[in-house]
Design an enzyme around this catalytic site. Structure first.
Site, PDB file in Angstrom:
ATOM      1  N   LYS A 253     -39.512  85.204  86.609  1.00  0.00           N
ATOM      2  CA  LYS A 253     -39.501  86.768  86.690  1.00  0.00           C
ATOM      3  C   LYS A 253     -38.093  87.110  86.192  1.00  0.00           C
ATOM      4  O   LYS A 253     -36.770  86.793  86.257  1.00  0.00           O
ATOM      5  CB  LYS A 253     -39.541  87.261  88.125  1.00  0.00           C
ATOM      6  CG  LYS A 253     -39.528  88.816  87.996  1.00  0.00           C
ATOM      7  CD  LYS A 253     -39.682  89.364  89.612  1.00  0.00           C
ATOM      8  CE  LYS A 253     -39.741  90.813  89.615  1.00  0.00           C
ATOM      9  NZ  LYS A 253     -39.919  91.051  91.241  1.00  0.00           N
TER      10      LYS A 253
ATOM     11  N   SER B 223     -43.750  94.131  91.511  1.00  0.00           N
ATOM     12  CA  SER B 223     -43.189  94.171  90.420  1.00  0.00           C
ATOM     13  C   SER B 223     -43.068  92.641  89.855  1.00  0.00           C
ATOM     14  O   SER B 223     -42.774  92.806  88.544  1.00  0.00           O
ATOM     15  CB  SER B 223     -41.719  94.593  90.947  1.00  0.00           C
ATOM     16  OG  SER B 223     -40.931  93.620  91.737  1.00  0.00           O
TER      17      SER B 223
ATOM     18  N   SER C 244     -43.867  92.381  96.227  1.00  0.00           N
ATOM     19  CA  SER C 244     -43.907  92.290  94.825  1.00  0.00           C
ATOM     20  C   SER C 244     -44.310  90.937  94.413  1.00  0.00           C
ATOM     21  O   SER C 244     -44.470  90.614  93.124  1.00  0.00           O
ATOM     22  CB  SER C 244     -42.247  92.680  94.046  1.00  0.00           C
ATOM     23  OG  SER C 244     -42.484  93.975  94.368  1.00  0.00           O
TER      24      SER C 244
END
Lengths: 471, 63
Positions: free
Chosen positions: A81, A157, A181
């Site tokens: 990420k 996210s 997330s």
């Protein structure tokens, strides 16, 4: 190059093939990089790193040829990420605000651990800006799209890692979880995602969102794959003041395939009767609970007191802590933030010092209440998300303030929780259950998820991804 | 009045935020919801709790 159907879909299968010599990391990495390029329209990656990935794959193959075996991640392609620092690419947090030099060109400890285990970093995966908000097409970053239906949200996210895992672009990766997330994209895209106990994995080298809530978790197709990733990720690091000096067990060995003696609690109030919970989700999760019973678990309904308040306390804590980090930039560069992000972060200005402190007092109270609940159960099972993935166009940044939420409670309390695919909506979108455990009992929640996955195949379903060039 | 636009505008101004009229309107609509969430945590059972915050007094101390 191998065809799609011939490639392993799990880390465990890939590890077996790599060890047997029937597959090389160069073959696997090269084939997945081709998929990444073909599926660029899914918006999974901010940046792809073909040169360094292939170089790492070559090293992995050479090491194997010389008798070095770094374990099940050796030669396995992963996504990271893009709020986690890596040495081979800048970290953007999907934002025009973050300083380009952030991260100082070094690996976060969790990335270094994965590389030490032989993993191949394929690229930096898309995130919601600063791990909150929603995509803003005006800011120039890829818009992550659900591989089951590109008109629908990929969740957030940790969107890009979720898309990449579900679409078979990588075999696993890293997400972060402050208010769901890791689990949100796992639920939306139909794979497994583990939010670890607060402190289980060092979080230095990650752009903060909620200092007392943030965690880094593994995202992969199966619970076993999450266990293999966590084995390399977990453990104390002196650079993270929140890292816990707690022994790391052998996670994979805990996955026995049976649930004999495991006590499953099903908290019906709020988690199964909240306004806004979709019937398909409720039914799928309750059906999944019956599978757990078949696997040997004892099941009883229970109550998690103050679940709604705990969701709110998590949101207040996150808003206040994120605002502390972003206030200067919000005041001076408001328009540089995405339009959804700045509205989300700006909420922090509306809470008082009393509100934050009271949320922390409630937090102590809630942890005490949960400890009492866990005297009767080993794990709790709830829906992960109250509805299937919404259309991207239908999402507004205020929506989740009003919707029921089943994930933030476990960030507030720091408990481990895994999202597990457990069905499909009539519209063909994944549905997900959540398994929550005691502090540092990742092995328990993974054991339950693995036993479920041994009797079902939802986690192995793959969307038909057609070539989708970048928009 | 917690949903008074002037209250929200003052809080945003104190924080140094300059927002558009549309954004201000959205914050004003949201503010009562956020206030209710925060006020909902102040109940009697929590009165004796210590906040869940800790710090290390040796931060930065060499050795």
């Amino acid at each position: 190059m191998r065809e799609r159907s011939e490639l392993p879909v799990t880390i465990a299968d890939a590890a077996a093939e790599l060890r047997a010599g029937s597959l090389t990391s160069v073959e696997l990495t090269g084939a997945l990089l081709e998929r990444v390029e073909a599926a660029a329209g899914l918006g999974a990656f901010v940046v792809v790193l073909p040169d360094s990935a292939m170089a790492a794959a070559e090293v992995a193959d050479a090491e194997r040829a010389s008798g070095i075996d770094r374990g099940p991640l050796h030669g396995v392609p992963l996504a990271v990420k893009d709020i986690i620092a890596t040495k081979d690419a800048p970290t953007t947090a999907n934002s025009r605000v973050l300083a380009p030099e952030w991260g100082k060109g070094v690996d976060a400890p969790v990335v270094a651990r994965l590389r030490d285990a032989g993993a191949v970093v394929v690229g930096k995966a898309t995130t919601s800006e600063f791990a909150c908000g929603l995509p803003d097409p005006d800011k120039g970053f890829p818009i992550p799209r659900n591989p089951w239906n590109p008109d629908h949200s990929a969740g957030g996210s940790s969107s890009g890692t979720g898309v990449a895992v579900a679409a078979g672009l990588v075999l696993g990766g890293l997400g972060t979880d402050t208010g769901g997330s890791v689990r949100f994209p796992a639920a939306m895209n139909g794979h497994t995602g583990l939010k670890v106990t607060f402190g289980r994995v060092p979080k230095n080298g990650v752009v903060p969102l909620g200092y007392s809530l943030d965690s880094i978790g593994p995202m992969a197709r199966s619970a076993l794959d999450c266990a293999l990733l966590l084995q390399a990720m977990a453990g104390y690091d002196a650079g993270d003041p929140c890292a816990a000096a707690v022994d790391v067990p052998d996670y994979a060995s805990a996955l026995t395939g049976t649930l004999d003696g495991v006590r499953v609690g099903v908290p019906m109030p709020y988690f199964f009767d909240a306004d806004g919970l979709h019937d398909e989700v409720r039914t799928a999760v309750l059906d999944a609970v019956e599978v757990l019973r078949e696997a040997g678990a004892s099941v009883a309904t229970t109550v998690v007191p103050h679940a709604k308040e705990a969701k709110d306390a998590n949101a207040i804590t996150m808003a206040a802590e994120a605002f502390a980090y972003h206030r200067h930039d919000l005041a001076t560069r408001w328009a540089d933030y995405g339009r959804h992000t700045r509205m989300t972060l700006g909420r922090g200005a509306l809470f008082s010092a009393f509100d934050y402190t009271q949320a922390q007092r409630f937090r102590s109270f809630f942890c005490r209440e949960l400890a009492e609940v866990f005297t009767s159960f080993d794990v709790l099972v709830t829906p992960t998300w109250p509805f299937p993935a919404p259309r991207i166009d239908d999402m507004a940044s205020e929506d989740h303030v009003l919707a029921p939420g089943f994930v933030g409670q476990w960030n507030l309390s720091g408990l481990p929780a895994v999202a597990v695919p457990c069905g499909s909506s009539v519209g063909g979108l994944p549905l997900s259950m959540q398994v929550i455990g005691r502090p540092f009992a990742e092995a328990d929640v993974l054991r339950v998820a693995d036993a479920y996955q041994g009797l079902t195949g939802w986690h192995l379903r793959q969307p038909q991804v057609t070539a989708t060039p970048a928009a | 009045m917690v949903d008074d636009p002037s209250t929200v505008k003052a809080l945003l101004t104190i924080a140094g935020l300059t927002v558009s009229d549309d954004e201000l309107a959205r914050f004003v609509r949201l503010h009562p919801v956020l206030r209710a969430q925060a006020d909902g945590l102040a109940f009697a059972d929590v009165a004796d709790e210590e906040p869940a915050v800790r710090f290390d007094p040796q931060i930065g101390v060499a050795g």
